[in-house]
Design an enzyme around this catalytic site. Structure first.
Site, PDB file in Angstrom:
ATOM      1  N   LYS A  23     -14.706 -15.656  -2.261  1.00 21.56           N
ATOM      2  CA  LYS A  23     -15.086 -16.043  -0.882  1.00 21.56           C
ATOM      3  C   LYS A  23     -16.517 -16.554  -0.857  1.00 21.56           C
ATOM      4  CE  LYS A  23     -17.984 -12.375   0.056  1.00 21.56           C
ATOM      5  NZ  LYS A  23     -19.443 -12.568   0.056  1.00 21.56           N
TER       6      LYS A  23
ATOM      7  N   ASP B  78     -16.105  -5.470   2.294  1.00 20.84           N
ATOM      8  CA  ASP B  78     -15.548  -6.833   2.239  1.00 20.84           C
ATOM      9  C   ASP B  78     -14.052  -6.870   1.944  1.00 20.84           C
ATOM     10  OD1 ASP B  78     -18.076  -7.794   2.577  1.00 20.84           O
ATOM     11  OD2 ASP B  78     -18.313  -8.587   0.547  1.00 20.84           O
TER      12      ASP B  78
END
Ligand code: C5P
Length: 274
Positions: free
Chosen positions: A8, A132
């Site tokens: 990401k 996350d």
């Protein structure tokens, strides 16, 4: 079962405040990219975990094994699995590789066991592994708040070609957060920044950059070199950058450079290479 575990980037990352529990409240636009680790799962009569990267732990501290024991604990299903991790995402890079592996493991184990959990349940469990991790169960573009674990799925953004640039040294996330001085951050309206993204105006920023540059001053030099090729921003807590450029950056200093683009998944299926 082969599962692609994506990296990401944070298109913007606002640090809102330091919390009494030591974490930081943030507001960030997360986006998955097509830089993947590969995870292979096979039901078996004993657990076995192997990894292509000998520098990574293969004991219970690896997030893949944390996800496995959490899934077993939550579902109470008695099963064993062989897992092989083919590592491609650089670590200590701010690309969320370990968190992505954990989310991918939860997804795969749920599939292999006949889907006993909903995606919402997987997301709640994921937050116990790391801030996350829930993001990686979104569809790839999401606005994340809280310590990062509050995830709001957003529509796809236009696909953008970019380069991930990873210098030889990595950064420790806790060290970057510890170095952060909140009084030095620029005041911004992150809700407005988010709205503007979806009207086509990309206003990228990362409140952790200044702290990362204090820990590793050569990162500021790398960023200014990359800015000659296109808009550049540090990924998460560093030490990698994404650079929005048509052409591959040519650098004076040593760094690994990976081509990438935004990638999203459709609900009910996982990320694929195409
Ligand atoms: O949640 P996770 O274990 O991934 O976080 C790693 C470290 O990063 C935390 O121990 C904390 O030092 C820092 N962190 C933070 N605020 C966040 C996320 C992470 O301070 N929102």
């Amino acid at each position: 079962m082969l599962i692609h575990s994506p990296a990401k980037i944070n298109l913007f990352l606002k640090i809102v405040r330091r919390r009494p529990d030591g974490y930081h409240e943030l507001a960030s636009l997360f986006q998955t990219i097509n830089l993947f680790d590969k995870l292979y799962f096979e039901l078996s009569d004993a657990d076995r975990f192997t990894c292509t990267d000998a520098t990574l732990p293969t004991d219970g501290s690896n997030l893949v094994l944390k996800a496995l024991s959490l899934f077993r604990h939550k579902t109470k299903i008695d099963f064993h699995v062989n897992v092989h991790l083919e590592k491609h995402i650089p670590h200590q890079a701010g690309l969320g590789g370990g968190s992505s592996n954990a989310a991918s493991t939860l997804w795969a184990l749920n599939q292999l066991n006949g889907c006993p959990a909903t995606t919402d349940e997987l997301c709640t469990w994921a937050a116990e592994i790391g801030s996350d991790v829930p993001f990686f169960l979104s569809e790839g573009t999401a606005y994340c708040t809280g310590r990062g674990e509050q995830v709001e799925n957003l529509p796809k953004l236009p696909h953008s070609a970019l380069w991930i640039v990873k210098p030889p040294k990595g950064l420790s996330t806790p060290e970057v957060y510890r170095t952060l001085n909140l009084s030095e951050l620029i005041e911004r309206d992150h809700q407005q920044t988010l709205d503007r993204f979806f009207r086509g105006h990309f206003e990228c920023f990362n409140d952790l950059e200044g702290a990362a540059f204090k820990v590793m001053p050569q990162l500021a030099v790398l960023k200014s070199e990359l800015m000659n090729f296109g808009p550049t921003l540090m990924c998460g807590s560093g030490s990698s950058f994404f650079c929005l450029s048509q052409h591959k950056p040519v650098l004076d200093q040593k760094a690994n450079i990976y081509p990438a683009k935004f990638i999203n998944r459709v609900s009910h299926s996982w990320y694929s290479e195409i």
